[in-house]
Design a protein around this motif. Sequence first.
Motif, short mmCIF file in Angstrom:
data_model
loop_
_atom_site.label_atom_id
_atom_site.label_comp_id
_atom_site.label_asym_id
_atom_site.label_seq_id
_atom_site.Cartn_x
_atom_site.Cartn_y
_atom_site.Cartn_z
N ILE A 11 -3.54 -18.37 -11.12
CA ILE A 11 -4.21 -18.83 -11.08
C ILE A 11 -5.06 -19.80 -10.25
O ILE A 11 -5.60 -19.92 -10.20
CB ILE A 11 -4.84 -18.56 -13.45
N ALA A 12 -3.82 -20.78 -10.89
CA ALA A 12 -3.77 -22.24 -10.11
C ALA A 12 -4.35 -22.26 -8.38
O ALA A 12 -5.36 -23.28 -8.02
CB ALA A 12 -3.38 -23.16 -11.06
N VAL A 13 -4.23 -21.55 -8.04
CA VAL A 13 -4.02 -21.42 -6.68
C VAL A 13 -5.37 -20.64 -6.18
O VAL A 13 -5.43 -21.33 -4.97
CB VAL A 13 -2.81 -21.05 -5.77
N ASN A 14 -5.44 -19.34 -6.28
CA ASN A 14 -6.85 -18.90 -6.37
C ASN A 14 -7.79 -19.62 -7.11
O ASN A 14 -9.11 -19.91 -6.29
CB ASN A 14 -6.60 -17.67 -7.08
N GLY A 19 -12.08 -24.03 -4.19
CA GLY A 19 -12.88 -25.54 -4.83
C GLY A 19 -12.21 -26.46 -6.10
O GLY A 19 -13.54 -27.18 -6.36
N PHE A 20 -12.20 -25.38 -6.31
CA PHE A 20 -12.14 -25.71 -8.28
C PHE A 20 -11.03 -27.25 -8.44
O PHE A 20 -9.77 -26.93 -8.06
CB PHE A 20 -11.60 -24.50 -9.16
N GLU A 21 -11.17 -27.86 -9.16
CA GLU A 21 -10.09 -28.85 -9.87
C GLU A 21 -9.34 -28.36 -10.73
O GLU A 21 -10.21 -27.93 -12.06
CB GLU A 21 -10.91 -30.15 -10.13
N PRO A 40 -12.30 -29.88 -19.44
CA PRO A 40 -12.64 -28.62 -18.54
C PRO A 40 -13.71 -28.32 -18.94
O PRO A 40 -14.27 -28.31 -19.93
CB PRO A 40 -11.16 -27.78 -18.19
N ASP A 41 -14.36 -27.86 -17.70
CA ASP A 41 -15.24 -26.33 -18.15
C ASP A 41 -14.99 -25.10 -18.77
O ASP A 41 -15.94 -24.79 -19.40
CB ASP A 41 -17.09 -26.91 -16.90
N ARG A 110 -16.55 -19.27 -11.70
CA ARG A 110 -18.12 -19.71 -11.60
C ARG A 110 -18.70 -19.48 -11.95
O ARG A 110 -19.65 -20.40 -12.12
CB ARG A 110 -17.83 -18.95 -9.70
N ASP A 111 -19.32 -18.41 -12.69
CA ASP A 111 -20.76 -17.87 -13.15
C ASP A 111 -20.25 -18.98 -14.51
O ASP A 111 -21.42 -19.44 -15.11
CB ASP A 111 -20.54 -16.93 -13.45
N LEU A 112 -19.32 -18.42 -15.86
CA LEU A 112 -18.64 -19.61 -16.42
C LEU A 112 -19.45 -21.46 -16.48
O LEU A 112 -19.99 -21.99 -17.13
CB LEU A 112 -17.80 -19.39 -17.35
N ALA A 113 -18.47 -22.02 -15.41
CA ALA A 113 -18.46 -23.04 -14.96
C ALA A 113 -20.57 -23.62 -14.31
O ALA A 113 -20.70 -24.45 -14.96
CB ALA A 113 -18.01 -23.52 -13.99
#
Length: 118
Positions: A11-14, A19-21, A40-41, A110-113
């Motif tokens: 999950i973290a790598v993907n 580009g997510f922190e 976090p968002d 991405r959508d939720l962020a």
Amino acid sequence: MDDDEVIRQLIAVNLSLEGFEVATATDGQDCLERVLDVMPDVITLDVMMPCLDGWVTAQRLRMGEATSHIKVVLITARAQDDDKRRGRGIGVDAYLTKPFDPAELIQVVRDLAADAST
């Protein structure tokens, strides 16, 4: 957050590659202890974890004044309709079933962020 190191790293790598922190936690208790520092968002949670499971963690996030706005994605092997209803009842924003498609995870986050920042 996932108690399985391999899934947590996947999950973290993907998400990092997109580009997510990313900050990780090993279980629900670890998540709740760190969330105010990270703010976090979006949080991904496994349902079945030691210490605090994903249900309790999500519920506590929703009850917290400072954390109730954080988007929550449950990622779990538990795919029964009752589980999904329980997640909706808690206020979970999205539900992905293992094994999940990394592209789907990225799109959901991405959508939720994007929704969180509006």
